[in-house]
Design a protein around this motif. Structure first.
Motif, mmCIF file in Angstrom:
data_model
loop_
_atom_site.group_PDB
_atom_site.id
_atom_site.type_symbol
_atom_site.label_atom_id
_atom_site.label_comp_id
_atom_site.label_asym_id
_atom_site.label_seq_id
_atom_site.Cartn_x
_atom_site.Cartn_y
_atom_site.Cartn_z
ATOM 1 N N ARG A 16 0.795 -1.139 -0.090
ATOM 2 C CA ARG A 16 -0.038 0.101 -0.201
ATOM 3 C C ARG A 16 0.737 1.133 -0.015
ATOM 4 N NH1 ARG A 16 -5.573 -0.900 1.320
ATOM 5 N NH2 ARG A 16 -5.768 -3.139 0.758
ATOM 6 N N VAL A 17 2.173 1.232 0.431
ATOM 7 C CA VAL A 17 2.844 2.584 0.309
ATOM 8 C C VAL A 17 3.749 2.627 -0.984
ATOM 9 C CG1 VAL A 17 4.445 3.815 1.724
ATOM 10 C CG2 VAL A 17 2.968 2.646 2.960
ATOM 11 N N HIS A 18 3.612 3.331 -1.809
ATOM 12 C CA HIS A 18 4.272 3.381 -2.986
ATOM 13 C C HIS A 18 5.435 4.434 -3.212
ATOM 14 C CE1 HIS A 18 0.700 1.118 -4.607
ATOM 15 N NE2 HIS A 18 0.017 1.963 -3.940
ATOM 16 N N ASN A 19 5.695 5.378 -2.205
ATOM 17 C CA ASN A 19 6.851 6.128 -1.944
ATOM 18 C C ASN A 19 7.855 5.370 -1.336
ATOM 19 O OD1 ASN A 19 8.716 7.969 -0.503
ATOM 20 N ND2 ASN A 19 7.359 9.460 -1.630
ATOM 21 N N GLU A 20 9.052 5.139 -1.969
ATOM 22 C CA GLU A 20 10.288 4.603 -1.510
ATOM 23 C C GLU A 20 10.664 4.838 -0.202
ATOM 24 O OE1 GLU A 20 14.743 3.219 -2.979
ATOM 25 O OE2 GLU A 20 13.353 3.618 -4.502
ATOM 26 N N LEU A 21 10.745 6.072 0.128
ATOM 27 C CA LEU A 21 11.221 6.800 1.191
ATOM 28 C C LEU A 21 10.290 6.354 2.299
ATOM 29 C CD1 LEU A 21 13.260 8.553 3.013
ATOM 30 C CD2 LEU A 21 11.734 10.468 2.277
ATOM 31 N N ARG A 23 8.274 4.142 2.610
ATOM 32 C CA ARG A 23 8.159 2.518 2.749
ATOM 33 C C ARG A 23 9.503 1.983 3.787
ATOM 34 N NH1 ARG A 23 7.106 1.502 -2.268
ATOM 35 N NH2 ARG A 23 9.348 1.105 -2.777
ATOM 36 N N ARG A 24 10.637 2.725 3.488
ATOM 37 C CA ARG A 24 11.798 2.632 4.282
ATOM 38 C C ARG A 24 11.581 2.994 5.528
ATOM 39 N NH1 ARG A 24 17.973 4.813 3.462
ATOM 40 N NH2 ARG A 24 19.028 3.638 4.986
ATOM 41 N N VAL A 25 11.150 4.328 5.644
ATOM 42 C CA VAL A 25 11.055 4.818 6.995
ATOM 43 C C VAL A 25 9.946 4.132 8.009
ATOM 44 C CG1 VAL A 25 9.931 6.938 8.250
ATOM 45 C CG2 VAL A 25 11.393 7.314 6.501
ATOM 46 N N LEU A 26 8.813 3.610 7.352
ATOM 47 C CA LEU A 26 8.016 2.857 8.138
ATOM 48 C C LEU A 26 8.500 1.513 8.536
ATOM 49 C CD1 LEU A 26 4.288 3.190 6.447
ATOM 50 C CD2 LEU A 26 5.117 4.502 8.617
ATOM 51 N N LYS A 27 9.238 0.943 7.526
ATOM 52 C CA LYS A 27 9.775 -0.591 7.862
ATOM 53 C C LYS A 27 10.772 -0.258 9.142
ATOM 54 C CE LYS A 27 9.667 -2.302 3.245
ATOM 55 N NZ LYS A 27 10.477 -2.670 2.122
ATOM 56 N N LEU A 28 11.736 0.810 9.028
ATOM 57 C CA LEU A 28 12.767 0.962 10.035
ATOM 58 C C LEU A 28 11.981 1.187 11.386
ATOM 59 C CD1 LEU A 28 15.308 3.214 8.191
ATOM 60 C CD2 LEU A 28 15.595 0.664 9.142
ATOM 61 N N ARG A 29 10.935 2.215 11.460
ATOM 62 C CA ARG A 29 10.104 2.480 12.585
ATOM 63 C C ARG A 29 9.313 1.388 13.199
ATOM 64 N NH1 ARG A 29 10.337 5.342 17.298
ATOM 65 N NH2 ARG A 29 8.343 5.889 17.776
ATOM 66 N N LEU A 30 8.231 0.977 12.398
ATOM 67 C CA LEU A 30 7.371 -0.032 12.802
ATOM 68 C C LEU A 30 7.743 -1.575 13.118
ATOM 69 C CD1 LEU A 30 4.347 1.446 10.924
ATOM 70 C CD2 LEU A 30 5.015 1.819 13.080
ATOM 71 N N ILE A 31 8.712 -1.962 12.178
ATOM 72 C CA ILE A 31 9.109 -3.168 12.138
ATOM 73 C C ILE A 31 10.500 -3.293 12.853
ATOM 74 C CG2 ILE A 31 9.817 -5.273 10.656
ATOM 75 C CD1 ILE A 31 6.938 -4.567 10.124
ATOM 76 N N ASP A 32 11.569 -2.278 12.734
ATOM 77 C CA ASP A 32 12.738 -2.634 13.166
ATOM 78 C C ASP A 32 12.800 -1.701 14.720
ATOM 79 O OD1 ASP A 32 13.520 -4.047 11.229
ATOM 80 O OD2 ASP A 32 14.366 -2.564 10.104
ATOM 81 N N GLY A 33 12.089 -0.869 14.757
ATOM 82 C CA GLY A 33 11.694 -0.196 16.111
ATOM 83 C C GLY A 33 12.718 0.857 16.518
ATOM 84 N N TRP A 34 13.223 1.279 15.135
ATOM 85 C CA TRP A 34 14.515 2.698 15.365
ATOM 86 C C TRP A 34 13.589 3.801 15.871
ATOM 87 C CZ3 TRP A 34 18.200 2.927 10.737
ATOM 88 C CH2 TRP A 34 19.081 1.965 10.637
ATOM 89 N N THR A 35 14.345 4.745 16.377
ATOM 90 C CA THR A 35 13.938 5.993 16.904
ATOM 91 C C THR A 35 13.818 6.877 15.664
ATOM 92 O OG1 THR A 35 16.011 6.988 17.332
ATOM 93 C CG2 THR A 35 15.021 5.647 19.179
ATOM 94 N N TYR A 36 12.875 8.118 16.016
ATOM 95 C CA TYR A 36 12.915 9.041 14.898
ATOM 96 C C TYR A 36 14.304 9.610 14.480
ATOM 97 C CZ TYR A 36 7.920 8.826 15.484
ATOM 98 O OH TYR A 36 6.457 8.331 15.623
ATOM 99 N N GLN A 49 11.014 15.544 10.255
ATOM 100 C CA GLN A 49 10.073 15.303 9.051
ATOM 101 C C GLN A 49 9.839 13.669 9.083
ATOM 102 O OE1 GLN A 49 13.808 16.527 6.908
ATOM 103 N NE2 GLN A 49 12.350 17.664 5.566
ATOM 104 N N ILE A 50 10.650 12.864 9.866
ATOM 105 C CA ILE A 50 10.543 11.618 10.067
ATOM 106 C C ILE A 50 8.937 11.179 10.958
ATOM 107 C CG2 ILE A 50 11.280 9.255 10.844
ATOM 108 C CD1 ILE A 50 12.727 10.423 8.581
ATOM 109 N N TYR A 51 8.863 12.012 11.860
ATOM 110 C CA TYR A 51 7.497 11.883 12.444
ATOM 111 C C TYR A 51 6.368 12.294 11.545
ATOM 112 C CZ TYR A 51 4.064 12.827 15.987
ATOM 113 O OH TYR A 51 2.633 13.005 16.569
ATOM 114 N N TYR A 52 6.442 13.147 10.771
ATOM 115 C CA TYR A 52 5.525 13.662 9.855
ATOM 116 C C TYR A 52 5.145 12.554 8.758
ATOM 117 C CZ TYR A 52 2.653 15.768 6.440
ATOM 118 O OH TYR A 52 1.682 16.052 5.492
ATOM 119 N N ILE A 53 6.401 12.071 8.270
ATOM 120 C CA ILE A 53 6.025 10.792 7.367
ATOM 121 C C ILE A 53 5.457 9.529 8.086
ATOM 122 C CG2 ILE A 53 7.524 9.084 5.914
ATOM 123 C CD1 ILE A 53 9.486 11.377 5.544
ATOM 124 N N VAL A 54 5.793 9.352 9.330
ATOM 125 C CA VAL A 54 5.396 8.038 9.925
ATOM 126 C C VAL A 54 3.753 8.292 10.216
ATOM 127 C CG1 VAL A 54 5.334 6.686 12.093
ATOM 128 C CG2 VAL A 54 7.612 7.222 10.863
#
Length: 65
Positions: A16-21, A23-36, A49-54
């Motif tokens: 569902r997420v077509h923007n590559e950036l 997708r990468r940000v969501l994977k790092l945050r939601l799957i890997d648990g990285w901080t903003y 900016q990362i907070y806004y993207i997520v």
């Protein structure tokens, strides 16, 4: 609210997420648990900016369900 495990969340992001950036940000945050802050350094953006993207992308995904 629906509870997703990591594999279901990853599949949802991939489908569902077509923007590559985004997708990468969501994977790092939601799957890997990285901080903003850590994500921001990795993708050369600010934590704000990362907070806004997520938040905006998760909200968009929620509306699609």
């Amino acid at each position: 609210m629906i509870d997703y495990d990591n594999s279901a969340m990853l599949r949802l992001i991939e489908e569902r997420v077509h923007n590559e950036l985004h997708r990468r940000v969501l994977k790092l945050r939601l799957i890997d648990g990285w901080t903003y802050e850590r994500i921001a350094e990795a993708v050369d953006r600010t934590p704000r900016q990362i907070y806004y993207i997520v938040t905006s992308t998760v909200k968009h995904l929620y509306l699609l369900l």
